[in-house]
Design an enzyme around this catalytic site. Structure first.
Site, PDB file in Angstrom:
ATOM      1  N   HIS A 178       0.816  -1.219   0.000  1.00 27.41           N
ATOM      2  CA  HIS A 178       0.000   0.000   0.000  1.00 27.41           C
ATOM      3  C   HIS A 178       0.848   1.266   0.000  1.00 27.41           C
ATOM      4  O   HIS A 178       0.308   2.362  -0.100  1.00 27.41           O
ATOM      5  CB  HIS A 178      -0.997  -0.005   1.174  1.00 27.41           C
ATOM      6  CG  HIS A 178      -0.405   0.255   2.519  1.00 27.41           C
ATOM      7  ND1 HIS A 178       0.010  -0.737   3.371  1.00 27.41           N
ATOM      8  CD2 HIS A 178      -0.148   1.416   3.170  1.00 27.41           C
ATOM      9  CE1 HIS A 178       0.473  -0.199   4.490  1.00 27.41           C
ATOM     10  NE2 HIS A 178       0.399   1.102   4.394  1.00 27.41           N
TER      11      HIS A 178
ATOM     12  N   ASP B 244      -0.123  -7.452   0.800  1.00 30.52           N
ATOM     13  CA  ASP B 244       0.371  -6.103   1.104  1.00 30.52           C
ATOM     14  C   ASP B 244       1.900  -6.113   1.092  1.00 30.52           C
ATOM     15  O   ASP B 244       2.534  -5.932   2.121  1.00 30.52           O
ATOM     16  CB  ASP B 244      -0.179  -5.599   2.436  1.00 30.52           C
ATOM     17  CG  ASP B 244       0.027  -4.093   2.597  1.00 30.52           C
ATOM     18  OD1 ASP B 244       0.586  -3.457   1.676  1.00 30.52           O
ATOM     19  OD2 ASP B 244      -0.372  -3.549   3.652  1.00 30.52           O
TER      20      ASP B 244
ATOM     21  N   GLY C  17       3.189   5.736   8.712  1.00 34.30           N
ATOM     22  CA  GLY C  17       4.603   5.947   8.390  1.00 34.30           C
ATOM     23  C   GLY C  17       5.460   4.765   8.812  1.00 34.30           C
ATOM     24  O   GLY C  17       6.549   4.571   8.288  1.00 34.30           O
TER      25      GLY C  17
ATOM     26  N   SER D 145       4.443   1.879   8.240  1.00 34.41           N
ATOM     27  CA  SER D 145       4.073   0.888   7.233  1.00 34.41           C
ATOM     28  C   SER D 145       5.243   0.437   6.390  1.00 34.41           C
ATOM     29  O   SER D 145       6.077   1.248   6.000  1.00 34.41           O
ATOM     30  CB  SER D 145       3.014   1.453   6.293  1.00 34.41           C
ATOM     31  OG  SER D 145       1.763   1.180   6.804  1.00 34.41           O
TER      32      SER D 145
ATOM     33  N   SER E  73       1.675  -3.777   7.983  1.00 38.34           N
ATOM     34  CA  SER E  73       0.562  -3.494   7.074  1.00 38.34           C
ATOM     35  C   SER E  73      -0.347  -2.414   7.661  1.00 38.34           C
ATOM     36  O   SER E  73      -0.408  -1.303   7.139  1.00 38.34           O
ATOM     37  CB  SER E  73      -0.212  -4.785   6.808  1.00 38.34           C
ATOM     38  OG  SER E  73      -1.344  -4.554   6.015  1.00 38.34           O
TER      39      SER E  73
END
Ligand code: TYR
Length: 179
Positions: free
Chosen positions: A30, A54, A133, A135, A150
């Site tokens: 993502h 993801d 952030g 992620s 994720s």
């Protein structure tokens, strides 16, 4: 290029490096789509899968050296020595560019999580906190890479639940290996 460090996508959104692989690093899907470019380090999304999965693979230029290590945000790094999956109940830590290093427990594997953009399957649930952030950043158990941040709920002030994409699926999807 070290796990947990920041990188920037397109107009300036920030994500975190997951794990160094041949020629670049893996992160969350993502964070960007195939063809998107990154800065610091400058790179290109060679592939990305989200929703459904993801994960993504970003290649970097010759000036950036991917390192088999994760930033521990205490002035050092945790070496990455493999990607043997930790069992439910195992201790696990996460490194990310918003909230640094946080640890907790593996709670459940093979979870389906619904995001605005759609459902992601095969995620692992933890009680480790994370925030925007973080992620794409590294989940690691001992010196074994586990996956990339994720999403989830909560925050690192009150505590949270965070799901990660297991790293093995990303490595096989792109035919790359951990450094
Ligand atoms: N999905 C977030 C990102 O894109 C990371 C995140 C993870 C945010 C867990 C909140 C949360 O509870 O950066």
């Amino acid at each position: 290029v070290v796990g947990g460090n920041a990188y920037y996508i397109g107009s300036g959104a920030r994500c975190s490096v997951g794990f160094a692989v041949d020629g670049g690093f893996v992160s969350a899907g993502h964070c960007g789509g195939a063809g998107d470019t990154t800065t610091e380090p400058s790179g290109t999304f060679e592939g990305s899968s989200f929703p459904g999965d993801d994960y993504s693979y970003i290649s970097v230029g010759p000036d950036d050296t991917p390192q088999p290590a994760v930033n521990n945000y205490s002035g050092g790094t945790q070496a990455v020595a493999g990607s043997t999956e930790a069992a439910e109940g195992a201790s696990i830590c996460r490194s990310g560019s918003t909230t640094g290093w946080h640890c907790g427990t593996v709670q459940a594997k093979n979870q389906s999580v619904q995001y605005e953009q759609g459902t992601v399957e095969g995620l692992t649930r933890t009680d480790v906190c994370a925030e925007p952030g973080d992620s794409g950043g590294s989940f690691i158990s001992g010196d074994q890479a586990q996956g990339m941040t994720s999403g989830g709920s909560g925050d690192c002030t009150s505590g949270g639940t965070t799901y990660f994409q297991p790293v093995g699926e990303a490595l096989s999807a792109y035919g790359v290996s951990l450094l």
